[in-house]
Scaffold this motif. Structure first.
Motif, PDB file in Angstrom:
ATOM      1  N   UNK B 189      46.433  51.282  35.787  1.00  0.00           N
ATOM      2  CA  UNK B 189      45.499  52.385  35.545  1.00  0.00           C
ATOM      3  C   UNK B 189      44.557  52.005  34.420  1.00  0.00           C
ATOM      4  N   UNK B 190      43.772  52.963  33.998  1.00  0.00           N
ATOM      5  CA  UNK B 190      42.717  52.662  33.013  1.00  0.00           C
ATOM      6  C   UNK B 190      43.271  52.174  31.681  1.00  0.00           C
ATOM      7  N   UNK B 191      44.531  52.438  31.391  1.00  0.00           N
ATOM      8  CA  UNK B 191      45.124  51.988  30.132  1.00  0.00           C
ATOM      9  C   UNK B 191      45.893  50.665  30.289  1.00  0.00           C
ATOM     10  N   UNK B 192      45.821  50.076  31.476  1.00  0.00           N
ATOM     11  CA  UNK B 192      46.456  48.772  31.695  1.00  0.00           C
ATOM     12  C   UNK B 192      45.525  47.684  31.163  1.00  0.00           C
ATOM     13  N   UNK B 193      45.968  46.899  30.180  1.00  0.00           N
ATOM     14  CA  UNK B 193      45.040  45.941  29.575  1.00  0.00           C
ATOM     15  C   UNK B 193      44.668  44.775  30.504  1.00  0.00           C
ATOM     16  N   UNK B 194      45.543  44.412  31.429  1.00  0.00           N
ATOM     17  CA  UNK B 194      45.324  43.192  32.211  1.00  0.00           C
ATOM     18  C   UNK B 194      45.576  43.420  33.702  1.00  0.00           C
ATOM     19  N   UNK B 195      44.850  44.374  34.309  1.00  0.00           N
ATOM     20  CA  UNK B 195      45.137  44.695  35.712  1.00  0.00           C
ATOM     21  C   UNK B 195      44.972  43.507  36.662  1.00  0.00           C
ATOM     22  N   UNK B 196      44.015  42.624  36.380  1.00  0.00           N
ATOM     23  CA  UNK B 196      43.789  41.495  37.296  1.00  0.00           C
ATOM     24  C   UNK B 196      45.010  40.578  37.326  1.00  0.00           C
ATOM     25  N   UNK B 197      45.595  40.331  36.166  1.00  0.00           N
ATOM     26  CA  UNK B 197      46.780  39.470  36.088  1.00  0.00           C
ATOM     27  C   UNK B 197      47.917  40.065  36.925  1.00  0.00           C
ATOM     28  N   UNK B 198      48.107  41.371  36.798  1.00  0.00           N
ATOM     29  CA  UNK B 198      49.178  42.044  37.546  1.00  0.00           C
ATOM     30  C   UNK B 198      48.850  42.061  39.034  1.00  0.00           C
ATOM     31  N   UNK B 199      47.592  42.369  39.348  1.00  0.00           N
ATOM     32  CA  UNK B 199      47.186  42.457  40.751  1.00  0.00           C
ATOM     33  C   UNK B 199      47.386  41.127  41.474  1.00  0.00           C
ATOM     34  N   UNK B 200      47.200  40.034  40.762  1.00  0.00           N
ATOM     35  CA  UNK B 200      47.365  38.720  41.408  1.00  0.00           C
ATOM     36  C   UNK B 200      48.801  38.452  41.853  1.00  0.00           C
ATOM     37  N   UNK B 201      49.755  39.247  41.343  1.00  0.00           N
ATOM     38  CA  UNK B 201      51.146  39.097  41.767  1.00  0.00           C
ATOM     39  C   UNK B 201      51.431  39.856  43.071  1.00  0.00           C
ATOM     40  N   UNK B 202      50.428  40.619  43.538  1.00  0.00           N
ATOM     41  CA  UNK B 202      50.667  41.528  44.660  1.00  0.00           C
ATOM     42  C   UNK B 202      50.614  40.837  46.014  1.00  0.00           C
ATOM     43  N   UNK B 203      51.585  41.157  46.861  1.00  0.00           N
ATOM     44  CA  UNK B 203      51.479  40.843  48.285  1.00  0.00           C
ATOM     45  C   UNK B 203      50.597  41.883  48.961  1.00  0.00           C
ATOM     46  N   UNK B 204      50.709  43.124  48.469  1.00  0.00           N
ATOM     47  CA  UNK B 204      49.898  44.225  48.994  1.00  0.00           C
ATOM     48  C   UNK B 204      49.175  44.861  47.812  1.00  0.00           C
ATOM     49  N   UNK B 205      47.852  44.918  47.898  1.00  0.00           N
ATOM     50  CA  UNK B 205      47.058  45.445  46.789  1.00  0.00           C
ATOM     51  C   UNK B 205      46.290  46.671  47.270  1.00  0.00           C
ATOM     52  N   UNK B 206      46.542  47.812  46.631  1.00  0.00           N
ATOM     53  CA  UNK B 206      45.845  49.045  46.993  1.00  0.00           C
ATOM     54  C   UNK B 206      44.763  49.298  45.944  1.00  0.00           C
ATOM     55  N   UNK B 207      43.509  49.312  46.381  1.00  0.00           N
ATOM     56  CA  UNK B 207      42.393  49.529  45.454  1.00  0.00           C
ATOM     57  C   UNK B 207      42.015  51.002  45.491  1.00  0.00           C
ATOM     58  N   UNK B 208      42.385  51.720  44.445  1.00  0.00           N
ATOM     59  CA  UNK B 208      42.099  53.152  44.369  1.00  0.00           C
ATOM     60  C   UNK B 208      41.677  53.493  42.951  1.00  0.00           C
ATOM     61  N   UNK B 209      40.774  52.670  42.429  1.00  0.00           N
ATOM     62  CA  UNK B 209      40.331  52.848  41.046  1.00  0.00           C
ATOM     63  C   UNK B 209      39.330  53.979  40.905  1.00  0.00           C
TER      64      UNK B 209
END
Lengths: 284, 284
Positions: B189-209
């Motif tokens: 969410x907006x308070x996550x400092x490093x969303x891209x790093x976390x997202x790169x671990x995803x097999x399934x990525x839901x974009x709902x920003x």
């Protein structure tokens, strides 16, 4: 060596606030009252009952125990819940769970009046936790985790939190509370192939697997704060143990709750605070 | 080049099931009916209304639009909701949100009869999603994501899923659904400092920003399946865009939903299926 996050000082701080509320209620002629609904006489229920009753007595909260036989039928149980809902002298109801297998737990949970749901088991309370509306009462163990973090000044904003376990009693609600506190939360569960790898990314690790000492040294990073909500009797070691392997983890992490004397020591104080809040709420 | 996860075939499959249900209802003399409650005449609401009405007409579901003036007062709105609750010919209610700022959205949401909550906005529906009881109706966009995964045979069990966004409309409910499907889920969410790093671990990525093209190339791993729930008008490009930067991501990931024609193309079909389910439920 990790900082030991003892529950007692956290419980004392909550109890001090509760005592002040009880004093206010007393001036208005109200004695908060908790009804405990127990089916059968399992050791774990009786132990929980003693702990809660003691805490209530200390804080001036009345306790009424309703003990039903282990083979009670569903309709009789439902009548008792209904009677507790209607009894204006009862402000909160704690029903020990799980109920024996022949009973419909979900129907019993749903029958409880939301206003008396001090243990956070109804859909209304859980929706409040999920939606972040503050309605209903938060499941006590989940809230106890947050009270510990707040008491010891552990930052949650922008931190990675990993919750091991997805129960409705602890895992899912504590994940919601951590997210509401602006942590980035991952829930691992029995179908997670590599929980240790994920857990090692955690700044805050909640051990709620429900399996004794299932969280080992490979689950923690050096900076991790570990909260252990488990409590089981370890016959081999002859002592109570948590879901974390304390001896293996403690030398490796930044802070950890002991078992016993950690999260469990706070849960009863949270419950009693809810009873008093419920009594205050009846005053409108 | 990524597999394009188009919404149309998924919607068609849902519609086929819905049409069969409508035929069953018709034999029993019941015409399912959706009431749309709109306050004001925002372009986005009118566009949504046209889409839903067209889908309903195609499937034999009646639509009644209740358009209230943009300056309607709360009590008048509540009376309309109450009237829709009591109208036995109405099986589901879709209230466009957000309501204008002078209105109390939460009170309006709570006033809707749970049995008619086909858009999944009441506490009862959200508790059902959170608790996994199947009670109430799942928020349509969140369910649309799951329908797409199921339709294209994308495995969820034991997979890492990352949800970008924590709204009650999409982020939180889709996280619950993915966890119920045994994925290991992280919400950023907006308070996550490093969303891209976390997202790169995803097999399934839901974009709902909720922010157009905010998810860039650095968010995806080569094996990732990307579902984009966003839809906004990009004035610079002169076209509709999602929350993901499609052109940047598409060459890098395994599969991705287009915008338009992806998740959004499935949402209306889910909504109409809920109306028909609600009509079936009234038959007991």
């Amino acid at each position: 060596m990790a900082q030991l996050l003892k529950g007692a000082p956290v419980a004392e701080a909550i109890d001090a606030r509760t005592a002040a509320d009880v004093a206010r209620l007393s001036q208005m002629g109200v004695t908060p009252k908790l009804a405990i609904l127990r089916v059968g006489d399992k050791d774990s229920d009786l132990s929980y009952e003693r702990g809660v009753s003691k805490r209530c007595a200390k804080l001036g909260v009345q306790v009424e125990v309703l003990a039903l036989p282990a083979d009670v039928q569903q309709d009789a149980l439902m009548r008792e819940i209904s009677a507790l809902n209607e009894d204006a002298t009862v402000h909160g109801v704690l029903m020990f769970r799980p109920l024996p297998r022949h009973l419909d737990q979900r129907a019993a949970d749903a029958a409880l009046a939301p206003a008396k749901d001090v243990d956070g088991i109804t859909a209304g309370s859980l929706a409040g936790v999920f939606m972040g509306t503050g309605e209903g009462y938060t499941p006590c163990t989940a809230q106890a985790c947050m009270e510990i973090l707040a008491h010891y000044g552990i930052e949650t904003v922008g931190k990675r939190a990993v919750v091991l376990g997805r129960s409705l009693v602890v895992g899912r609600p504590v994940a919601c509370l951590l997210m509401a506190a602006n942590a980035t939360v991952t829930i691992c569960h029995t179908k997670t192939p590599d929980p240790a790898v994920i857990a090692r990314e955690a700044d805050i690790l909640i051990c709620a697997t429900g399996r004794m000492e299932s969280v080992g040294a490979d689950y923690v990073a050096p900076d991790a704060v570990v909260l252990d909500v488990g409590i089981s009797w370890n016959a081999d070691k002859g002592k109570l143990c948590g879901d974390a392997d304390f001896d293996a983890i403690e030398p490796l992490c930044a802070a950890i709750t002991p078992v016993p004397g950690g999260v469990g020591a706070v849960t009863n104080s949270v419950l009693v605070s809810h009873v008093v809040q419920a009594a205050l709420a009846t005053l409108g």
